[in-house]
Design a protein around this motif. Structure first.
Motif, PDB file in Angstrom:
ATOM      1  N   ILE A  93      -9.379  -7.503 -11.094  1.00 32.37           N
ATOM      2  CA  ILE A  93      -7.965  -7.881 -11.176  1.00 32.37           C
ATOM      3  C   ILE A  93      -7.651  -8.520 -12.532  1.00 32.37           C
ATOM      4  CG2 ILE A  93      -6.414  -9.721 -10.354  1.00 32.37           C
ATOM      5  CD1 ILE A  93      -6.082  -7.332  -8.669  1.00 32.37           C
TER       6      ILE A  93
ATOM      7  N   ARG B  71     -11.131  -0.905   2.307  1.00 34.50           N
ATOM      8  CA  ARG B  71      -9.744  -0.550   2.008  1.00 34.50           C
ATOM      9  C   ARG B  71      -9.072  -1.448   0.964  1.00 34.50           C
ATOM     10  NH1 ARG B  71      -6.587  -1.708   7.534  1.00 34.50           N
ATOM     11  NH2 ARG B  71      -8.503  -1.123   8.519  1.00 34.50           N
ATOM     12  N   ASN B  72      -9.637  -2.627   0.722  1.00 36.01           N
ATOM     13  CA  ASN B  72      -8.992  -3.522  -0.248  1.00 36.01           C
ATOM     14  C   ASN B  72      -9.054  -3.003  -1.682  1.00 36.01           C
ATOM     15  OD1 ASN B  72      -7.985  -6.018   1.214  1.00 36.01           O
ATOM     16  ND2 ASN B  72     -10.024  -5.734   2.070  1.00 36.01           N
TER      17      ASN B  72
ATOM     18  N   ALA C 143      -5.549  -1.589  -2.752  1.00 33.91           N
ATOM     19  CA  ALA C 143      -4.528  -2.536  -3.232  1.00 33.91           C
ATOM     20  C   ALA C 143      -4.810  -2.954  -4.671  1.00 33.91           C
ATOM     21  CB  ALA C 143      -4.482  -3.760  -2.318  1.00 33.91           C
ATOM     22  N   VAL C 144      -6.073  -3.186  -4.976  1.00 34.45           N
ATOM     23  CA  VAL C 144      -6.436  -3.585  -6.339  1.00 34.45           C
ATOM     24  C   VAL C 144      -6.075  -2.468  -7.328  1.00 34.45           C
ATOM     25  CG1 VAL C 144      -8.369  -4.127  -7.878  1.00 34.45           C
ATOM     26  CG2 VAL C 144      -8.247  -5.189  -5.624  1.00 34.45           C
TER      27      VAL C 144
ATOM     28  N   SER D 208      -3.965  -0.031  -6.958  1.00 30.16           N
ATOM     29  CA  SER D 208      -2.520   0.184  -6.983  1.00 30.16           C
ATOM     30  C   SER D 208      -1.841  -0.903  -7.822  1.00 30.16           C
ATOM     31  CB  SER D 208      -1.998   0.177  -5.545  1.00 30.16           C
ATOM     32  OG  SER D 208      -0.602   0.264  -5.535  1.00 30.16           O
ATOM     33  N   LEU D 209      -2.246  -2.143  -7.586  1.00 33.57           N
ATOM     34  CA  LEU D 209      -1.667  -3.269  -8.325  1.00 33.57           C
ATOM     35  C   LEU D 209      -1.936  -3.148  -9.821  1.00 33.57           C
ATOM     36  CD1 LEU D 209      -0.203  -5.997  -7.752  1.00 33.57           C
ATOM     37  CD2 LEU D 209      -2.445  -7.068  -7.769  1.00 33.57           C
TER      38      LEU D 209
ATOM     39  N   LYS E 174      -5.341   4.915   3.438  1.00 30.89           N
ATOM     40  CA  LYS E 174      -4.529   4.002   2.650  1.00 30.89           C
ATOM     41  C   LYS E 174      -4.364   4.506   1.208  1.00 30.89           C
ATOM     42  CE  LYS E 174      -3.623  -0.843   2.238  1.00 30.89           C
ATOM     43  NZ  LYS E 174      -3.958  -2.186   2.670  1.00 30.89           N
TER      44      LYS E 174
ATOM     45  N   GLU F  66      -0.897   5.281  -0.700  1.00 38.68           N
ATOM     46  CA  GLU F  66      -0.530   4.539  -1.917  1.00 38.68           C
ATOM     47  C   GLU F  66      -0.595   5.407  -3.176  1.00 38.68           C
ATOM     48  OE1 GLU F  66       0.380   1.197  -2.595  1.00 38.68           O
ATOM     49  OE2 GLU F  66       0.783   1.047  -0.462  1.00 38.68           O
TER      50      GLU F  66
ATOM     51  N   PHE G 240      -7.294  -9.152   6.347  1.00 45.00           N
ATOM     52  CA  PHE G 240      -7.626  -8.457   5.104  1.00 45.00           C
ATOM     53  C   PHE G 240      -7.046  -7.031   5.061  1.00 45.00           C
ATOM     54  CE2 PHE G 240     -10.689 -11.854   4.917  1.00 45.00           C
ATOM     55  CZ  PHE G 240     -10.768 -12.136   3.562  1.00 45.00           C
ATOM     56  N   ASP G 241      -6.552  -6.550   6.206  1.00 44.12           N
ATOM     57  CA  ASP G 241      -6.042  -5.175   6.252  1.00 44.12           C
ATOM     58  C   ASP G 241      -4.897  -4.947   5.277  1.00 44.12           C
ATOM     59  OD1 ASP G 241      -7.880  -4.773   8.162  1.00 44.12           O
ATOM     60  OD2 ASP G 241      -6.482  -4.586   9.844  1.00 44.12           O
ATOM     61  N   ASN G 242      -4.023  -5.951   5.184  1.00 45.83           N
ATOM     62  CA  ASN G 242      -2.862  -5.783   4.302  1.00 45.83           C
ATOM     63  C   ASN G 242      -2.977  -6.604   3.026  1.00 45.83           C
ATOM     64  OD1 ASN G 242      -1.381  -3.957   5.912  1.00 45.83           O
ATOM     65  ND2 ASN G 242      -0.924  -5.638   7.308  1.00 45.83           N
ATOM     66  N   ALA G 243      -4.198  -7.011   2.706  1.00 45.57           N
ATOM     67  CA  ALA G 243      -4.406  -7.857   1.524  1.00 45.57           C
ATOM     68  C   ALA G 243      -3.898  -7.161   0.269  1.00 45.57           C
ATOM     69  CB  ALA G 243      -5.893  -8.185   1.374  1.00 45.57           C
ATOM     70  N   GLY G 244      -3.085  -7.858  -0.477  1.00 44.44           N
ATOM     71  CA  GLY G 244      -2.573  -7.310  -1.733  1.00 44.44           C
ATOM     72  C   GLY G 244      -1.193  -6.701  -1.617  1.00 44.44           C
ATOM     73  N   MET G 245      -0.717  -6.520  -0.379  1.00 43.60           N
ATOM     74  CA  MET G 245       0.583  -5.836  -0.203  1.00 43.60           C
ATOM     75  C   MET G 245       1.739  -6.681  -0.736  1.00 43.60           C
ATOM     76  SD  MET G 245       0.153  -2.825   0.804  1.00 43.60           S
ATOM     77  CE  MET G 245      -1.483  -2.524   0.186  1.00 43.60           C
TER      78      MET G 245
ATOM     79  N   SER H 111       1.514  -8.782  -3.164  1.00 37.99           N
ATOM     80  CA  SER H 111       1.385  -8.725  -4.626  1.00 37.99           C
ATOM     81  C   SER H 111       1.971  -7.435  -5.186  1.00 37.99           C
ATOM     82  CB  SER H 111      -0.090  -8.812  -5.027  1.00 37.99           C
ATOM     83  OG  SER H 111      -0.696  -9.922  -4.432  1.00 37.99           O
ATOM     84  N   ILE H 112       1.694  -6.337  -4.505  1.00 38.90           N
ATOM     85  CA  ILE H 112       2.202  -5.037  -4.970  1.00 38.90           C
ATOM     86  C   ILE H 112       3.735  -5.038  -4.926  1.00 38.90           C
ATOM     87  CG2 ILE H 112       2.371  -2.584  -4.324  1.00 38.90           C
ATOM     88  CD1 ILE H 112      -0.643  -2.788  -3.545  1.00 38.90           C
TER      89      ILE H 112
ATOM     90  N   TYR I 248      -1.820 -12.141  -6.729  1.00 40.51           N
ATOM     91  CA  TYR I 248      -2.910 -11.531  -5.970  1.00 40.51           C
ATOM     92  C   TYR I 248      -3.950 -12.576  -5.573  1.00 40.51           C
ATOM     93  CZ  TYR I 248      -6.670  -8.423  -4.565  1.00 40.51           C
ATOM     94  OH  TYR I 248      -7.667  -7.804  -3.838  1.00 40.51           O
TER      95      TYR I 248
END
Lengths: 112, 143
Positions: free
Chosen positions: A38, A54-55, A58-59, A61-62, A83, A87, B16-21, B23-24, B48
């Motif tokens: 990050i 799955r995390n 998000a990383v 994507s961000l 996911k 995304e 943790f399933d939606n972690a970061g959402m 932030s996005i 984040y």
């Protein structure tokens, strides 16, 4: 150089978002600690990691990574793949180690 | 100072399933507001790490984004165990994360340090047994 070029030259297996292979890869980052990735990776990087939960989606994507490469043949679980598809983050698997795939991509990017 | 934009996001501890959402979504908002790339990058990192701290350690929390003419501000409040020794928690590499959290690649002890590095002003206060409050300010026009 695009994702498609890299995937073809290194014989990588793209698991999803094949409609996004025209993305330009500007650099790369290798890391398994998400705080490190990050803080230090950049947009347009191809991210090489051993994490497959799955995390990572998000990383990526961000940080607007071009794609995520799972090294040493590590398959993502179904939830991660789903996911990533949602995304729009291309997930790529290679049997190469992180060291090898990073080295080969570095060579391609610096030569082009 | 005029608040031109404000929105609060709820974050559930342990999920943790939606972690970061959050932030996005916050990053998308800042881009839509045409905040400069460097400020968006810093804000995204700070948010984040804040989001992951709530998920990793607290029962629940709220992240409030408010944008003024001169800064992007992030206010983070959680209900959780709080931090006993803030100075120690700020040290890069110090972490109280469980093995399960570490296996996912979190809990490297870089969270608060990363937030501070990205902030032009950073304030932290905590009450053990109650929760933690972060106040983050990132200037929009240079430093």
């Amino acid at each position: 150089m695009t994702l498609a070029d890299i995937a073809k030259k290194l014989n990588l297996r793209v698991l999803c978002c094949t409609d996004r292979l025209d993305r330009v890869v500007s650099g790369g980052y290798v890391g398994d600690l998400l705080s490190d990735v990050i803080a230090n990776s950049r947009a347009g990087d191809i991210w090489i990691t051993r994490q497959s939960h799955r995390n990572i989606v998000a990383v990526a994507s961000l940080k607007e990574h071009a794609a995520v490469i799972l090294a040493l043949g590590k398959e993502p679980d179904d939830e991660t793949l789903e996911k990533a598809t949602d995304e729009g983050v291309p997930l790529i698997v290679t049997n190469l180690s992180g060291f090898e795939v990073a080295g080969r991509i570095y060579e391609l990017l610096t030569r082009s | 100072m005029n608040r031109s934009y404000e929105k609060t996001f709820s974050v559930e501890g342990g999920n943790f399933d939606n972690a970061g959402m959050a932030s996005i979504e916050i990053k998308k908002i800042l881009k839509d507001l045409q905040i400069s790339d460097d400020v968006v990058r810093k804000a995204a990192i700070a948010v984040y790490e804040s989001e992951l701290n709530i998920i990793s350690y607290a029962r629940n929390g709220h992240i409030t984004l408010y944008v003024t003419d001169d800064a992007v501000n992030v206010d983070v409040r959680d209900e959780g165990p709080g931090i006993e020794d803030i100075e120690l928690a700020m040290k890069p590499g110090y972490s109280t994360a469980t093995e399960q959290i570490r296996q996912m690649g979190f809990g490297a002890g870089m969270g608060l340090y990363n937030i501070k590095t990205c902030s032009d002003r950073f304030e932290i206060s905590s009450t053990v047994g109650e929760g933690t409050h972060l106040s983050i300010k990132i200037n929009r026009n240079g430093q």
